[in-house]
Design an enzyme around this catalytic site. Structure first.
Site, mmCIF file in Angstrom:
data_model
loop_
_atom_site.group_PDB
_atom_site.id
_atom_site.type_symbol
_atom_site.label_atom_id
_atom_site.label_comp_id
_atom_site.label_asym_id
_atom_site.label_seq_id
_atom_site.Cartn_x
_atom_site.Cartn_y
_atom_site.Cartn_z
ATOM 1 N N GLY A 73 -32.253 11.520 -6.422
ATOM 2 C CA GLY A 73 -32.898 12.324 -5.387
ATOM 3 C C GLY A 73 -32.885 13.790 -5.789
ATOM 4 C CG ASN A 155 -26.796 16.254 3.817
ATOM 5 O OD1 ASN A 155 -27.734 17.036 4.050
ATOM 6 N ND2 ASN A 155 -25.771 16.613 3.073
ATOM 7 C CD GLN A 183 -28.363 11.625 4.414
ATOM 8 O OE1 GLN A 183 -28.044 10.790 5.250
ATOM 9 N NE2 GLN A 183 -27.676 11.807 3.297
ATOM 10 C CG HIS A 205 -27.366 6.818 -3.892
ATOM 11 N ND1 HIS A 205 -26.202 7.314 -3.330
ATOM 12 C CD2 HIS A 205 -28.082 7.904 -4.256
ATOM 13 C CE1 HIS A 205 -26.224 8.637 -3.375
ATOM 14 N NE2 HIS A 205 -27.354 9.017 -3.937
ATOM 15 C CB THR A 241 -37.797 4.450 -21.984
ATOM 16 O OG1 THR A 241 -38.360 4.840 -23.242
ATOM 17 C CG2 THR A 241 -38.058 2.973 -21.749
ATOM 18 C CB CYS A 331 -18.141 20.870 -0.492
ATOM 19 S SG CYS A 331 -19.689 20.133 -0.906
HETATM 20 C C1 PLP Z 1 -27.877 12.557 -1.214
HETATM 21 C C2 PLP Z 1 -28.898 13.597 -0.963
HETATM 22 C C3 PLP Z 1 -29.614 14.182 -2.020
HETATM 23 C C4 PLP Z 1 -29.319 13.890 -3.458
HETATM 24 O O1 PLP Z 1 -29.678 12.607 -3.856
HETATM 25 P P1 PLP Z 1 -28.991 12.024 -5.204
HETATM 26 O O2 PLP Z 1 -29.743 10.772 -5.482
HETATM 27 O O3 PLP Z 1 -27.566 11.763 -4.840
HETATM 28 O O4 PLP Z 1 -29.153 13.046 -6.250
HETATM 29 C C5 PLP Z 1 -30.588 15.107 -1.711
HETATM 30 N N1 PLP Z 1 -30.849 15.443 -0.451
HETATM 31 C C6 PLP Z 1 -30.207 14.897 0.595
HETATM 32 C C7 PLP Z 1 -30.562 15.306 1.986
HETATM 33 C C8 PLP Z 1 -29.202 13.972 0.374
HETATM 34 O O5 PLP Z 1 -28.534 13.443 1.407
#
Ligand code: PLP
Length: 393
Positions: A73, A155, A183, A205, A241, A331
């Site tokens: 993400g 989040n 989220q 995830h 890839t 954090c």
């Molecule tokens: C977890 C999260 C991300 C980052 O995603 P990753 O796949 O862990 O890099 C970005 N933005 C928000 C709001 C998130 O909760």
């Protein structure tokens, strides 16, 4: 060994659905082809990637060709912000970016880095529920504004932003609009044919898929400068890839999430959430909800501040009771600064230190919640008895 294990940290990551793992496994063994190869093994991998792209697109009612797979993400956020900012600056459109005070670091740090590269930016404040105001956004737009990036749902406090209204402001002013929906995606209905968004970030995830795979929705016609150069995969926007197994897992997770939304399971979870919130507020004296309520809150999300104690203390004692929760007060970096999100909502430092986030999954049961509601008040009482800030009145 503890009697019960209750995982309530689903905003940090979710447990992969067994059906996702099952779908992925062959792509780590017998189906090992490179999707860019022309032979049978390659074609097999290509069609698996294509099918997954269609499933991820369907989750948000997008077209498959509008989905770019990325390594997380965070990477999709970086591609959106940097890719759009550089592309628009190169066209001479300007160099001003607008974001909010409660973005994920993948956005905030990308915007600040662009600031050091010669861009200018405005960070919008939020109200006490964590809402960004469309009027404040409109007032912040300048003739040289090229990009607005506001997260779909936060989040830490679960607040869902008024994305439609914010996007309409951007449309009116001809400014590109990105939203980090990590989220929200898979948890609430999102339809990019109805929402005025140009780019939208997702991560597998956070929706029962694998870690290390994200996606950026890019509306047709939006031009980005890639952040990764090389073989030109993912329509030239993300070389490397393809991570076939993970992409397949994301596709399966998206398919399951869509079926759940269609079955209204988000509403069931929201009812359990409200039972949980009510239970905490009524059994823990001087506890307060942070963020919004009802339809303006993620269905799986609860977050509180508990006066006169530290979040870490609660986490440790909850963990000893088999309950996994989190706190915005320290954090992952281990810093003792209170959460910037809670401070942006107007909480004072002491109150922000007592934050507790408990985020559910579709596996969370009422029995799990009742167990937490039995343990939490005892834990709070124990910590307050030791707290120098808590003088019984
Ligand atoms: C977890 C999260 C991300 C980052 O995603 P990753 O796949 O862990 O890099 C970005 N933005 C928000 C709001 C998130 O909760």
């Amino acid at each position: 060994m503890t009697a019960r294990e209750v995982y309530l940290d689903n905003s940090a990551t979710t447990k992969m659905d067994p059906r996702v793992l099952e779908a992925m496994l062959p792509y780590w063994s017998e189906n090992y082809g490179n999707p860019n190869s022309l032979h049978r093994r390659g074609r097999e991998a290509r069609s698996a990637v294509d099918a997954a792209r269609a499933s991820v697109a369907a989750l948000i009612n997008a077209e498959p060709a509008d989905i770019i797979f990325t390594g997380a993400g965070s990477e999709a956020d970086n591609l959106a912000v940097k890719g759009a900012a550089w592309a628009l600056k190169a066209k001479g459109k300007g160099n001003h970016i607008i974001t909010s005070a409660i973005e994920h670091h993948a956005i905030l740090d990308s915007v600040k880095w662009l600031g050091r590269m010669g861009f200018e930016y405005t960070i919008l404040p939020v109200d006490s529920k964590g809402m960004v105001s469309p009027e404040a956004l409109e007032a912040a737009i300048r003739p040289d504004t090229v990009l607005v990036t506001i997260l779909f749902a936060n989040n830490e406090v679960g607040t869902i932003e008024p994305i439609k209204a914010l996007g309409e402001v951007c449309r009116r002013h001809g400014v590109m609009f990105h939203t980090d929906a990590v989220q929200a995606a898979g948890h609430i209905n999102i339809d990019v044919k109805e929402l005025p968004v140009d780019m939208l970030t997702m991560a597998a995830h956070k929706m029962y898929g694998p870690k290390g795979i994200g996606a950026l929705y890019v509306r047709r016609g939006v031009k980005l400068i890639p952040t990764l150069h090389g073989g030109g995969q993912e329509f030239g926007l993300r070389s490397g890839t393809e991570n076939v197994a993970e992409i397949v897992g994301f596709g399966k997770a998206a398919e399951i999430a869509k079926a759940r939304l269609e079955a209204g399971e988000d509403k069931k979870l929201a009812a359990l959430r409200d039972y949980f919130i009510e239970g905490v507020l009524s059994s823990v004296p001087e506890s307060y909800l942070t963020g919004a309520t009802g339809e303006e809150r993620l269905p799986f999300h609860t977050s509180f501040t508990v006066k006169y104690i530290e979040g870490e203390g609660m986490l440790l004692l909850l963990d000893a009771a088999g309950i996994a929760a989190s706190s915005g007060s320290a954090c992952t970096s281990g810093s003792l600064e209170p959460s910037y999100v809670l401070l942006a909502l107007g909480l004072d430092h002491a109150t922000a230190h007592g934050s507790l986030r408990m985020t559910m999954s579709h596996d969370t049961t009422k029995e799990d919640i009742d167990y937490v509601l039995e343990k939490l008040p005892q834990i709070v009482e124990k910590l307050r008895a030791m707290s120098p800030f808590y003088n019984k009145k």
